[in-house]
Structures are given as C-alpha cells and as structure tokens.
Design an enzyme around this catalytic site. Structure first.
Site, PDB file in Angstrom:
ATOM      1  N   ARG A  98       0.839  -1.209   0.000  1.00 20.13           N
ATOM      2  CA  ARG A  98       0.000   0.000   0.000  1.00 20.13           C
ATOM      3  C   ARG A  98       0.870   1.254   0.000  1.00 20.13           C
ATOM      4  O   ARG A  98       0.570   2.247  -0.656  1.00 20.13           O
ATOM      5  CB  ARG A  98      -0.945   0.000   1.216  1.00 20.13           C
TER       6      ARG A  98
ATOM      7  N   HIS B 159       0.820   4.555  -2.521  1.00 20.30           N
ATOM      8  CA  HIS B 159       0.601   5.928  -2.059  1.00 20.30           C
ATOM      9  C   HIS B 159       1.778   6.833  -2.413  1.00 20.30           C
ATOM     10  O   HIS B 159       1.598   8.022  -2.654  1.00 20.30           O
ATOM     11  CB  HIS B 159       0.298   5.945  -0.557  1.00 20.30           C
TER      12      HIS B 159
ATOM     13  N   ASN C 186      -4.094   9.048   3.834  1.00 20.92           N
ATOM     14  CA  ASN C 186      -2.996   8.163   4.230  1.00 20.92           C
ATOM     15  C   ASN C 186      -3.287   7.436   5.531  1.00 20.92           C
ATOM     16  O   ASN C 186      -2.413   6.750   6.074  1.00 20.92           O
ATOM     17  CB  ASN C 186      -1.696   8.953   4.365  1.00 20.92           C
TER      18      ASN C 186
ATOM     19  N   HIS D 217      -5.496  -6.035  -2.891  1.00 22.31           N
ATOM     20  CA  HIS D 217      -6.352  -6.205  -1.713  1.00 22.31           C
ATOM     21  C   HIS D 217      -6.533  -7.673  -1.337  1.00 22.31           C
ATOM     22  O   HIS D 217      -7.375  -7.999  -0.514  1.00 22.31           O
ATOM     23  CB  HIS D 217      -7.703  -5.508  -1.918  1.00 22.31           C
TER      24      HIS D 217
HETATM   25  C1  HEM Z   1      -7.699   2.852  -6.509  1.00 25.15           C
HETATM   26  C2  HEM Z   1      -8.482   2.517  -5.588  1.00 25.15           C
HETATM   27  C3  HEM Z   1      -8.133   2.070  -4.204  1.00 25.15           C
HETATM   28  C4  HEM Z   1      -8.862   2.353  -3.114  1.00 25.15           C
HETATM   29  C5  HEM Z   1     -10.148   3.150  -3.060  1.00 25.15           C
HETATM   30  C6  HEM Z   1      -8.203   1.728  -1.985  1.00 25.15           C
HETATM   31  C7  HEM Z   1      -8.641   1.827  -0.687  1.00 25.15           C
HETATM   32  C8  HEM Z   1      -8.063   1.191   0.400  1.00 25.15           C
HETATM   33  C9  HEM Z   1      -8.500   1.328   1.767  1.00 25.15           C
HETATM   34  C10 HEM Z   1      -9.644   2.214   2.246  1.00 25.15           C
HETATM   35  C11 HEM Z   1      -7.710   0.536   2.540  1.00 25.15           C
HETATM   36  C12 HEM Z   1      -7.783   0.351   4.051  1.00 25.15           C
HETATM   37  C13 HEM Z   1      -6.835   1.295   4.782  1.00 25.15           C
HETATM   38  C14 HEM Z   1      -6.952   1.169   6.275  1.00 25.15           C
HETATM   39  O1  HEM Z   1      -8.051   1.355   6.802  1.00 25.15           O
HETATM   40  O2  HEM Z   1      -5.942   0.881   6.964  1.00 25.15           O
HETATM   41  C15 HEM Z   1      -6.775  -0.113   1.652  1.00 25.15           C
HETATM   42  C16 HEM Z   1      -5.825  -1.011   2.055  1.00 25.15           C
HETATM   43  C17 HEM Z   1      -4.876  -1.557   1.223  1.00 25.15           C
HETATM   44  N1  HEM Z   1      -4.663  -1.210  -0.105  1.00 25.15           N
HETATM   45 FE1  HEM Z   1      -5.906  -0.139  -1.270  1.00 25.15          FE
HETATM   46  N2  HEM Z   1      -7.085   1.074  -2.418  1.00 25.15           N
HETATM   47  C18 HEM Z   1      -6.984   1.263  -3.764  1.00 25.15           C
HETATM   48  C19 HEM Z   1      -5.956   0.821  -4.575  1.00 25.15           C
HETATM   49  C20 HEM Z   1      -4.866   0.080  -4.143  1.00 25.15           C
HETATM   50  C21 HEM Z   1      -3.738  -0.266  -4.942  1.00 25.15           C
HETATM   51  C22 HEM Z   1      -3.545   0.123  -6.406  1.00 25.15           C
HETATM   52  C23 HEM Z   1      -2.893  -0.983  -4.145  1.00 25.15           C
HETATM   53  C24 HEM Z   1      -1.539  -1.562  -4.440  1.00 25.15           C
HETATM   54  C25 HEM Z   1      -0.986  -1.713  -5.607  1.00 25.15           C
HETATM   55  C26 HEM Z   1      -3.526  -1.116  -2.855  1.00 25.15           C
HETATM   56  C27 HEM Z   1      -3.020  -1.839  -1.788  1.00 25.15           C
HETATM   57  C28 HEM Z   1      -3.605  -1.936  -0.540  1.00 25.15           C
HETATM   58  C29 HEM Z   1      -3.126  -2.830   0.518  1.00 25.15           C
HETATM   59  C30 HEM Z   1      -2.002  -3.844   0.388  1.00 25.15           C
HETATM   60  C31 HEM Z   1      -3.929  -2.582   1.635  1.00 25.15           C
HETATM   61  C32 HEM Z   1      -3.793  -3.223   3.020  1.00 25.15           C
HETATM   62  C33 HEM Z   1      -2.894  -2.349   3.860  1.00 25.15           C
HETATM   63  C34 HEM Z   1      -2.598  -2.873   5.265  1.00 25.15           C
HETATM   64  O3  HEM Z   1      -3.048  -3.958   5.642  1.00 25.15           O
HETATM   65  O4  HEM Z   1      -1.883  -2.165   5.977  1.00 25.15           O
HETATM   66  N3  HEM Z   1      -4.710  -0.444  -2.883  1.00 25.15           N
HETATM   67  N4  HEM Z   1      -6.999   0.318   0.359  1.00 25.15           N
END
Ligand code: HEM
Ligand SMILES: *[C@@H]1O[C@H](CO)[C@@H](O)[C@H](O)[C@H]1NC(C)=O
Ligand SMILES: *[C@@H]1O[C@H](CO)[C@@H](O)[C@H](O)[C@H]1NC(C)=O
Length: 325
Positions: free
Chosen positions: A61, A65, A94, A194
């Site tokens: 993630r 970002h 973030n 995800h």
């Molecule tokens: C484009 C639309 C996207 C949206 C709306 C989105 C939204 C989110 C949200 C809301 C979370 C939860 C954050 C939290 O509450 O801690 C999340 C987690 C995560 N996202 Fe996305 N995301 C998107 C794209 C991506 C992309 C492109 C990647 C990587 C290439 C990604 C990788 C991750 C990962 C690995 C997590 C888990 C993080 C953790 O466990 O610490 N996301 N995302």
C-alpha cells in the site's frame, strides 16, 4: 526467412526493448554501483516478514501511495517536522499507512555496503515487489534508477492524488489509464493487491454512509448491514476495528476474486468489480486462474511503479529516507 533476420525484426519492434528505458530506468542500473542491492532488500523483507507476516501488505500500500502523489519519488517517507506546514503524510487519505520506518532500516543496511548509491524510491519499489513474492505472489522484474524528490509534496496534493475510498470503476479506469496507460484488465488486477491486509471502519464509511452509495444487490445487502452494525456511523471504533480484505490476508493469492464474487468485497471498488458488466468476466477469470491474475498484476505493478519517476539529475539519492538531504 533467415531466423536471425526474424530475431532482429522481433527485437526491433519488441515493446520490451523500450520498456524501462523510455522513462530513464534500466534493469542493470546498480550492476556496478551496488550489485548486492536486490539481495539485501530481499533478505531484509524476509526477516521483517518472519517477525510480522502483515509486512508485505503495509509496504504494498505504501508504494502505491508514494507513486500516486507526485510520482514514485520517496515522498511518502518524508517526516518534516514543521508545525506550520501540513505534509503529504498528514492527508487523511494516508490513514492506516504503516511501517514507513522499515524503508529507512533497509536503506541503512544497503548503505553499509554501498553508501549513497541507492534511492529510497527504488528501495520502496523493490521492497513492495519482494513482499508480494514472499507472501506467495509472482516475482516481478522491476527496472531501477528512480531518484528521490528534493521537494516535499503537500497534504493538498495527497488529498487530490490519492483515490477516494468510494472511487467508482469509471473513474478508476480513467485515472489509471491517463496516468500510466493501464488497461481495464490491469485495473482489475492491480486492485488484487487487496488480497493482502485489511481496512479499518474508517475506510468503509463512504461506502456505508456516503451520499453516492450504490444500493447493493441481493447477497450483498446482508453483508453491508453487518458492516453497518459493526461500523456505526461516526462510531467510536472508526479507527480501531479492522476487517481482512479477503479470507487469506497474509497470502498473495486469487482468493480476493473468489471473495468479491461471493458479495464480500469490502472497499466499494472491490464490490463493484464483481457486479459491473465491464469487469465481472475478468474477475471470474482471475478467480479461476491464479496464474492469469499473477501475470496481469505483474504488468500493472510494473506500470504504476514507473509513474512520474525522477531520473538523472532531476532528483537525488537521499541520505535518510525520512528527511531531505
Ligand atoms: C484505486 C483505488 C483504491 C482504493 C479506493 C483503496 C482503498 C483502500 C482502503 C480504504 C484501505 C484500508 C486502509 C486502512 O483502513 O488501513 C486499503 C488497504 C490496502 N490497499 Fe488499497 N485502495 C486502492 C488501490 C490500491 C492499490 C492500487 C494498491 C496496491 C498496488 C492497494 C493496496 C492496498 C493494501 C495492500 C492494503 C492493506 C494495507 C494494510 O493492511 O496495511 N490499494 N486500500
Ligand atoms: C463515478 O464518479 C464520478 C466522480 O468521481 C462521477 O462524476 C460519476 O457520475 C460516477 N459514475 C457512476 C456511474 O456512478
Ligand atoms: C451528504 O449530504 C448531506 C445533506 O445534503 C450533507 O450535509 C453531507 O455533508 C453529505 N455528506 C457527504 C459525505 O458528502
């Protein structure tokens, strides 16, 4: 035709020849200045993973970002202590970003072997790539040579550059495509990130309570009601209660796609993929064919990690990832 002539023509027109060079990056960038870099990053990530298997999720993630705000330039790692200036990292978008300090730790290790050669931006991309492989995902080849920014980005830039949590498919396709030429199939694949990690209630509030909430169909309604009960509007647990983004949040696999087909997608876009006619067949293919997912994820990852890169003298190699030189 002579085989060598065919080979020459193929080379001439092969997209791989251009890939990684048009933007000033190359696959052998550190071959003279720090040939051990990839091994050091891999060893460090292995060691972080053995003490905390959620590390790959955090770093994956993180790189997204970084790249999404002013390009893959290590800006998300900066910690500028200035009470009068809100920095990139202060953006509420973030929220939940974890483990930035690990990139500084890897940097320290690398610098004992090859001081001042490897940028934080490259280390972050390599660490994310290795995290994916360590968690069971594909091994992705990544061109290197990114430099770190000398100019911090602002909170406002992050507010605008990072996606809203309820971004829809139309908007996501448009943004990713404009930025780095990502195809619809690649949009569906990159969100397969995800398959790792989790979300807080905070990440779901727009989906559950926002004004443009799409009414969920059939089997999803019950799930959404459960989420609403667990995450009451403006409830005290917004920043504490978490959900796994798929049933196997430590494994980089295709269960994310199986899960969203079952109406259990958490983020709006995750849920939308499984019901939109433009994406549902791609989702079904990835749910049935993990190799296909891995392949398309890899090409999408390679694209997003070249977004807005600084090369040559347009940036620097930072001494410490969290502070400007
Ligand atoms: C484009 C639309 C996207 C949206 C709306 C989105 C939204 C989110 C949200 C809301 C979370 C939860 C954050 C939290 O509450 O801690 C999340 C987690 C995560 N996202 Fe996305 N995301 C998107 C794209 C991506 C992309 C492109 C990647 C990587 C290439 C990604 C990788 C991750 C990962 C690995 C997590 C888990 C993080 C953790 O466990 O610490 N996301 N995302
Ligand atoms: C998608 O979101 C954009 C704003 O980001 C909005 O203008 C558009 O109407 C939305 N499209 C659909 C189909 O909901
Ligand atoms: C939703 O609409 C209400 C009333 O129109 C408004 O007060 C509120 O700020 C809106 N919420 C969001 C998240 O846009």
């Amino acid at each position: 035709m002579d085989l060598r002539v065919i080979a020459a023509i193929v080379l001439l027109f092969s997209p791989f020849k251009i890939e990684g060079q048009a933007n000033g990056l190359s696959f052998d960038y550190y071959s003279k200045t720090c040939p051990q870099v990839e091994k050091i990053v891999r060893d460090e990530m292995n060691s972080f993973y053995s003490s905390d298997p959620s590390t790959p999720a955090a770093i994956l993630r993180l790189v997204f970002h970084d790249c999404q705000v002013g390009g893959c330039d290590g800006s998300v790692l900066l910690d500028i202590k200035d009470k009068n200036h809100q920095q990139e990292f202060d953006s509420p978008k973030n929220f939940g970003i974890r483990k930035r300090e690990l990139i500084d730790e890897i940097k320290l290790k690398i610098d004992t072997v090859c001081p001042q050669q490897v940028s934080c931006a490259d280390i972050l991309v390599l660490a994310a790539r290795d995290g994916v492989a360590i968690a069971g995902g594909p091994t992705i080849r990544i061109p290197l040579g990114r430099k770190d920014t000398t100019v911090p980005h602002s909170k406002q830039e992050a507010d605008v550059g990072l996606p809203r949590n309820n971004v829809n498919l139309t908007k996501a396709i448009q943004v990713f495509n404009q930025e780095v030429g990502i195809t619809l199939e690649e949009v569906v694949a990159i969100l397969g990130a995800h398959t790792l990690g989790g979300t807080h209630c905070d990440g779901l509030k727009e989906r559950l309570y926002g004004n443009d909430t799409v009414v969920p169909p059939r089997n999803e309604a019950e799930f959404v009601n459960y989420l609403k009960k667990t995450c009451p509007k403006d409830g005290p647990n917004q920043f504490t209660t978490t959900f796994d983004l798929d049933p196997t949040p430590r494994s980089f696999d295709n269960k994310y796609y199986v899960n969203i087909l079952n109406g259990r997608g958490l983020i709006s876009l995750d849920a939308e993929f499984a019901r939109d006619p433009r994406s549902v067949n791609i989702v079904k293919r990835f749910a049935n064919d993990q190799e296909a997912f891995f392949q398309v994820f890899s090409s999408a990852f390679a694209k997003i990690t070249t977004l807005g890169v600084l090369t040559g003298n347009k940036g620097v190699v930072r001494q410490k990832c969290s502070v400007l030189n």
